[in-house]
Structures are given as C-alpha cells and as structure tokens.
Scaffold this active site. Structure first.
Site, short mmCIF file in Angstrom:
data_model
loop_
_atom_site.label_atom_id
_atom_site.label_comp_id
_atom_site.label_asym_id
_atom_site.label_seq_id
_atom_site.Cartn_x
_atom_site.Cartn_y
_atom_site.Cartn_z
N GLU A 112 1.18 -1.56 -0.02
CA GLU A 112 -0.39 0.47 -0.65
C GLU A 112 1.25 0.96 0.05
O GLU A 112 0.78 2.54 -1.02
CB GLU A 112 -1.38 0.04 1.27
CG GLU A 112 -2.22 -0.96 1.10
CD GLU A 112 -2.90 -1.04 2.25
OE1 GLU A 112 -4.38 -1.54 2.31
OE2 GLU A 112 -2.70 -0.84 3.43
N GLU A 132 -3.49 -10.59 4.57
CA GLU A 132 -4.17 -9.64 5.18
C GLU A 132 -5.33 -10.59 5.10
O GLU A 132 -6.01 -11.11 6.12
CB GLU A 132 -4.45 -8.47 4.81
CG GLU A 132 -3.50 -7.14 5.01
CD GLU A 132 -2.97 -6.96 3.79
OE1 GLU A 132 -2.52 -5.56 4.58
OE2 GLU A 132 -2.68 -7.50 3.49
#
Length: 261
Positions: A112, A132
């Site tokens: 990210e 995740e």
C-alpha cells in the site's frame, strides 16, 4: 541516530527516504508518524522536487504493519500521523513526484505504501502480496487502489487469496514500471529522479492534482475545472513565468530553465 527508523539523504532537489527497522522494516505507529513528518517537510520545501522511497537491506522492502508492536499495545486505529499509514497515502496536497524503489518483499501495508507512490521500480528478486486475508483482516487502502491500477480479476485474486507475485508478473500487470538487478536498483531510481528534478515542477504539481481530484469526477466536469483554472495548481501554472519560459525555449530552440514560479 544509528537506531532511527528512517534515514534521509538529500542531494539537490532530490530526497531519498530509507525505511530502516530491522529485521523486516515493519512500520509501527511511531515510525509512521516520523514518515509523515518527513514527507510533509518534503511537500512544503520549495527547493525539493522529487522523493525516492526505499528500505534498508536486500530481503525486505516492507511487510506493512508491525504486528509485534500491535501485540504490544499499538492500536490499529491509533495515530499514524499527518500522512496516514506510512506517511504518504493520506498526506494532503503532495504535488511532487515520488518514486518507490522496491528492494525485496513488499506486502500488506508495504505494498500500500508503494501504491501511494507515482512510479515503482523493483529489483528482480522483489515479491508482492496482500496476505491480510490470512490474518482475517482487510487490506483497506489496497482494496480501494489496486482494482483501479491493474485488471480487476487479478486484483481480486490477490485480495481474496493472498497469493504472491514476482517482479516479472507485477510488471506484466502494470503496477511496476521497471525491473532492475538488485545492484542497479538505486542507480536507476536516482537516474529517474534526476530526470524528474530537471522537469517543470509546476506542471508536475498540476498533473498530480488533476489526476487525484479527477479520479471520481465525470470527464467533462474535470476538463471544465482545468479550462476554468479552478484547480489551484493549474491556475498557478497558467499564470507562471515557467509557462512563458516553456514557450520561449521552444521558439528559441533551447532547453528551458524552470524556476518553479
């Protein structure tokens, strides 16, 4: 300080920001706040033109959130600082080019962070993932950004399965600009940064604001804002010495001298 989690190097109008938190360069709240302050200072310094984001070592770029720090009390909804996680993805008004130089494993919040940059260079051994899902949580920023950057089905596969991409596949899907050897990575990043440093800063600023603000606008609405000089950076550009310099340099068949005003 030798144990500082962030190291910076400044040369001319280029700022190199190195994440250095052994063993894996994971980011805790304190590091994120430092990164936000570094990038805010870069944003606000008129002499700074381009930033490079990289990390220490050859194994890890960044795995994202420091889970050990979280287990020790860092709240996932804590204070990440002025720029949000990693100092970049929520920093307002950052209208200068930022290059990511990925030197190893880049996953979770590390990916990210890379997606928050404008261009991504990767060493040939770099790998990318959004794991995740395996921890029962959501890759929040990546869920917003990645399906807009690469084919939808590839992005959803990464989000749903957590599978890893090597540098070649990441380049093939378009979120890595260029692959280099690990030895050449920083030389290539600095070569690109110097090219951008020599470019017109007011034009770069206008490009970044238009791209950012137009993302959720209809085409004609965005175009009308440009032609009416409603975007602040566009208005600054259209009334600048640099714009006139560009016209003059072209007509005089010489290289322009950009002053950023």
């Amino acid at each position: 300080m030798s144990d500082a989690p962030i190291r910076t190097r400044r040369e001319g109008g280029i700022l190199e920001v190195t994440l250095d938190r052994p063993k894996a360069n994971a980011i805790d709240l304190a590091t994120s706040r430092i990164m936000g302050d570094v990038f805010a200072e870069f944003r606000d310094d008129p002499d700074m033109r381009v930033a490079i984001v990289t990390a220490a070592g050859e194994k890890f770029f960044c795995p994202g959130w420091d889970l050990k720090a979280a287990a020790g009390g860092d709240a996932v909804d804590g204070d990440y600082g002025v720029g949000g996680f990693g100092g970049l993805q929520e920093l307002p008004g950052l209208n200068k080019p930022v290059i990511a130089a990925i030197n190893g494993i880049c996953c979770g919040g590390g990916l990210e962070l890379a997606l928050s940059c404008d261009m991504i260079l990767a060493a040939e051994h770099a790998t990318f993932a959004l794991p995740e899902i395996r921890s029962g949580t959501v890759a929040d920023a990546a869920s917003i950004k990645l399906p807009k950057r690469i084919p939808y089905h590839i992005a959803m596969e990464m989000l749903f399965t957590g599978r890893w991409l090597d540098a070649e596949e990441a380049h093939r899907w378009g979120f890595v600009n260029r692959i280099t050897t690990k030895e050449a990575l920083m030389d290539e990043a600095w070569k690109l940064a110097r090219h951008l440093e020599a470019g017109p800063p007011l034009v770069f600023a206008a490009i970044k604001e238009v791209v950012r603000e137009a993302e959720n606008m209809k085409f004609q609405d965005a175009l009308d804002k440009i032609t009416s000089r409603t975007f602040e950076t566009v208005d600054t550009l259209y009334g600048s010495e640099d714009m006139l310099e560009g016209f003059n340099a072209f007509s005089e068949k010489r290289d322009p001298v950009w002053k950023g005003r």
